[in-house]
Motif scaffolding. Structure first.
Motif, PDB file in Angstrom:
ATOM      1  N   LEU A 158      58.199  10.632  16.440  1.00  0.00           N
ATOM      2  CA  LEU A 158      56.860  10.703  17.038  1.00  0.00           C
ATOM      3  C   LEU A 158      56.882  10.179  18.472  1.00  0.00           C
ATOM      4  O   LEU A 158      56.244  10.750  19.356  1.00  0.00           O
ATOM      5  CB  LEU A 158      55.851   9.906  16.217  1.00  0.00           C
ATOM      6  N   MET A 159      57.617   9.127  18.697  1.00  0.00           N
ATOM      7  CA  MET A 159      57.704   8.573  20.051  1.00  0.00           C
ATOM      8  C   MET A 159      58.455   9.535  20.981  1.00  0.00           C
ATOM      9  O   MET A 159      58.123   9.652  22.157  1.00  0.00           O
ATOM     10  CB  MET A 159      58.361   7.193  20.033  1.00  0.00           C
ATOM     11  N   GLU A 160      59.439  10.237  20.459  1.00  0.00           N
ATOM     12  CA  GLU A 160      60.138  11.266  21.248  1.00  0.00           C
ATOM     13  C   GLU A 160      59.176  12.404  21.582  1.00  0.00           C
ATOM     14  O   GLU A 160      59.171  12.908  22.704  1.00  0.00           O
ATOM     15  CB  GLU A 160      61.355  11.791  20.460  1.00  0.00           C
ATOM     16  N   PHE A 161      58.359  12.816  20.622  1.00  0.00           N
ATOM     17  CA  PHE A 161      57.342  13.850  20.848  1.00  0.00           C
ATOM     18  C   PHE A 161      56.447  13.441  22.011  1.00  0.00           C
ATOM     19  O   PHE A 161      56.076  14.260  22.841  1.00  0.00           O
ATOM     20  CB  PHE A 161      56.514  14.028  19.567  1.00  0.00           C
ATOM     21  N   LYS A 162      56.126  12.160  22.077  1.00  0.00           N
ATOM     22  CA  LYS A 162      55.241  11.650  23.124  1.00  0.00           C
ATOM     23  C   LYS A 162      55.989  11.320  24.419  1.00  0.00           C
ATOM     24  O   LYS A 162      55.389  10.864  25.385  1.00  0.00           O
ATOM     25  CB  LYS A 162      54.506  10.405  22.616  1.00  0.00           C
ATOM     26  N   GLY A 163      57.305  11.536  24.429  1.00  0.00           N
ATOM     27  CA  GLY A 163      58.100  11.265  25.626  1.00  0.00           C
ATOM     28  C   GLY A 163      58.308   9.779  25.885  1.00  0.00           C
ATOM     29  O   GLY A 163      58.529   9.373  27.020  1.00  0.00           O
TER      30      GLY A 163
END
Length: 191
Positions: A158-163
């Motif tokens: 999820l944090m990767e999705f949010k950059g």
């Protein structure tokens, strides 16, 4: 390749309709909207989990928490972002134009399981947007694995999705706390 009509047909599939686990009907503070898309979230999470067979599977509560933080369950959500680089973010999962092109195979980022959102009508359609958002989470799992050099948790995805996977700023920590709160409130367990 999934396109509009096929996406609609999949929602009639028994795996989709009888998806497990089901989300708790928590509104997450979004009165009248917070549980409106629970069946679509559970169904698309089950669909992509069945396709990818990753252990542990993506919990639908994580997808619900992501949508809560991205659009507040507003299917017409629009964020102009930096339009010159990635285009505006749109719909429930805030799919950018670059992500939309990547999902369709135009950027050669994906090798298979393309989701083609043909126009603005598709990107704002809750069913199609959730399908694309969950598919994109599985792509972000691959990029997080490469960046971390190990298997990521779904929270890290999820944090990767949010950059913000490797970011250590106060804003990143606030985003992480908000996601965790929504995950718990949606009946999920932090991994």
């Amino acid at each position: 390749i999934l396109v509009g009509d096929e996406i609609e047909l999949i929602t009639q599939n028994s795996l989709f309709i009888n998806s497990v686990p089901k989300l708790s009907p928590a509104e997450l503070g979004f009165k009248g909207r917070g549980s409106k898309y629970d069946n679509l979230i559970s169904g698309w999470t089950a669909y992509w989990n069945d396709l990818y067979k990753i252990n542990p599977p993506l919990p639908p509560s994580y997808v619900k928490a992501l949508i809560a933080t991205e659009s507040g369950f507003d299917p017409k959500g629009y964020n102009p972002l930096n339009s010159s680089k990635i285009g505006p973010a749109r719909g429930l999962g805030q799919i950018t134009e670059v992500t939309q092109r990547s999902l369709s195979g135009n950027k050669k980022e994906l090798k298979n399981h393309f989701v083609i959102l043909s126009d603005d009508t598709d990107v704002y359609d809750p069913n199609k947007n959730i399908c694309a958002t969950v598919r994109w989470l599985f792509r972000k799992r691959e990029t997080a694995r490469a960046r971390l050099k190990r298997e990521p948790t779904w929270e890290e995805v999820l944090m990767e999705f949010k950059g913000r996977l490797k970011s250590r700023t106060k804003k990143t920590e606030d985003i992480r706390k908000e996601l965790r709160k929504y995950i718990k409130d949606a009946g999920g367990i932090l991994q």
